[in-house]
Design an enzyme around this catalytic site. Structure first.
Site, PDB file in Angstrom:
ATOM      1  N   HIS A   1      60.412  91.588  20.939  1.00  0.00           N
ATOM      2  CA  HIS A   1      61.266  93.059  21.208  1.00  0.00           C
ATOM      3  C   HIS A   1      60.099  93.943  21.704  1.00  0.00           C
ATOM      4  O   HIS A   1      60.418  94.447  22.584  1.00  0.00           O
ATOM      5  CB  HIS A   1      62.183  93.239  20.074  1.00  0.00           C
ATOM      6  CG  HIS A   1      62.908  94.518  20.250  1.00  0.00           C
ATOM      7  ND1 HIS A   1      64.289  94.274  20.736  1.00  0.00           N
ATOM      8  CD2 HIS A   1      62.769  95.694  20.330  1.00  0.00           C
ATOM      9  CE1 HIS A   1      65.120  95.443  21.170  1.00  0.00           C
ATOM     10  NE2 HIS A   1      63.883  96.280  20.617  1.00  0.00           N
ATOM     11  N   GLU A   2      59.156  94.400  20.955  1.00  0.00           N
ATOM     12  CA  GLU A   2      58.478  95.563  21.179  1.00  0.00           C
ATOM     13  C   GLU A   2      57.556  95.364  22.035  1.00  0.00           C
ATOM     14  O   GLU A   2      57.316  96.059  22.947  1.00  0.00           O
ATOM     15  CB  GLU A   2      57.747  96.096  19.724  1.00  0.00           C
ATOM     16  CG  GLU A   2      58.500  96.094  18.762  1.00  0.00           C
ATOM     17  CD  GLU A   2      59.518  97.239  18.982  1.00  0.00           C
ATOM     18  OE1 GLU A   2      59.583  98.203  19.917  1.00  0.00           O
ATOM     19  OE2 GLU A   2      60.861  97.266  18.232  1.00  0.00           O
TER      20      GLU A   2
ATOM     21  N   CYS B   1      68.079  97.975  18.802  1.00  0.00           N
ATOM     22  CA  CYS B   1      67.144  98.612  19.272  1.00  0.00           C
ATOM     23  C   CYS B   1      67.491 100.206  18.969  1.00  0.00           C
ATOM     24  O   CYS B   1      68.683 100.742  19.251  1.00  0.00           O
ATOM     25  CB  CYS B   1      67.110  98.190  20.976  1.00  0.00           C
ATOM     26  SG  CYS B   1      65.636  99.508  21.954  1.00  0.00           S
TER      27      CYS B   1
END
Length: 180
Positions: A130-131, A88
């Site tokens: 993830h986003e 990340c």
């Protein structure tokens, strides 16, 4: 090119759920451009608006030569899963194995308000999930099992960047009274 500072783990903006986009205007297109420029400069596989201090439901991705963005995403996840390394930009230089759906169908809008559907598997699926998590105030370490999360938190606390005062500039994007 408008590179923005990326907020790091510990910044409260990363834990706040983002607000739905309602205005598909010039400011939104500028936000998408800033997200894309910042993601490519970092470099990263994706970047969500909260990571540059903007609490709107927008993210960009750059996976296997395919670049894109999605506004107000809704995801349909496969039951089949994948397990592998994930990093990340808000947790620089660290990665941890994380379980995600193997494939995803993401529905949302482009920066002009046109409906779009993105289908992806493996790395693209991981990036989209993830986003989208960032838009919910979820960071991928939250998805790790207990032992892995403990190890991740230890590594984060030991990182040179952890605990440093955040580099924060005022966002050039209007927050429309969102208190961000």
């Amino acid at each position: 090119m408008a590179i923005q500072p990326i907020r790091l783990f510990g910044d409260p903006v990363l834990r706040k759920p983002a607000t739905e986009v309602v205005d598909f205007d010039k400011e939104l297109r500028r936000l998408v451009e800033d997200l894309t420029d910042t993601m490519l400069e970092a470099p990263g596989a994706g970047l969500a608006a909260p990571q540059i201090g903007v609490g709107l439901r927008v993210f960009t991705w750059n996976v296997d030569g395919e670049r894109g963005h999605l506004v107000n995403p809704r995801l349909q996840l496969s039951e089949e899963t994948q397990f592998g390394p994930e990093g990340c930009l808000s947790i620089p230089e660290l990665s941890f194995d994380c379980r995600r759906a193997l494939s995803v169908v993401a529905h949302g809008f482009n920066m002009y308000g046109d409906p779009v559907t993105i289908e992806g598997s493996e790395l693209l699926s991981r990036a989209i999930q993830h986003e989208t998590d960032h838009l919910e105030g979820v960071i991928f370490v939250d998805r790790l099992d207990r032992e892995a999360r403990k190890a991740a938190m230890r590594a984060i606390r030991e990182a040179d960047w952890f605990g440093a005062p955040p580099l924060v500039k005022v966002s050039p994007h209007p927050t429309n009274g969102l208190g961000l």
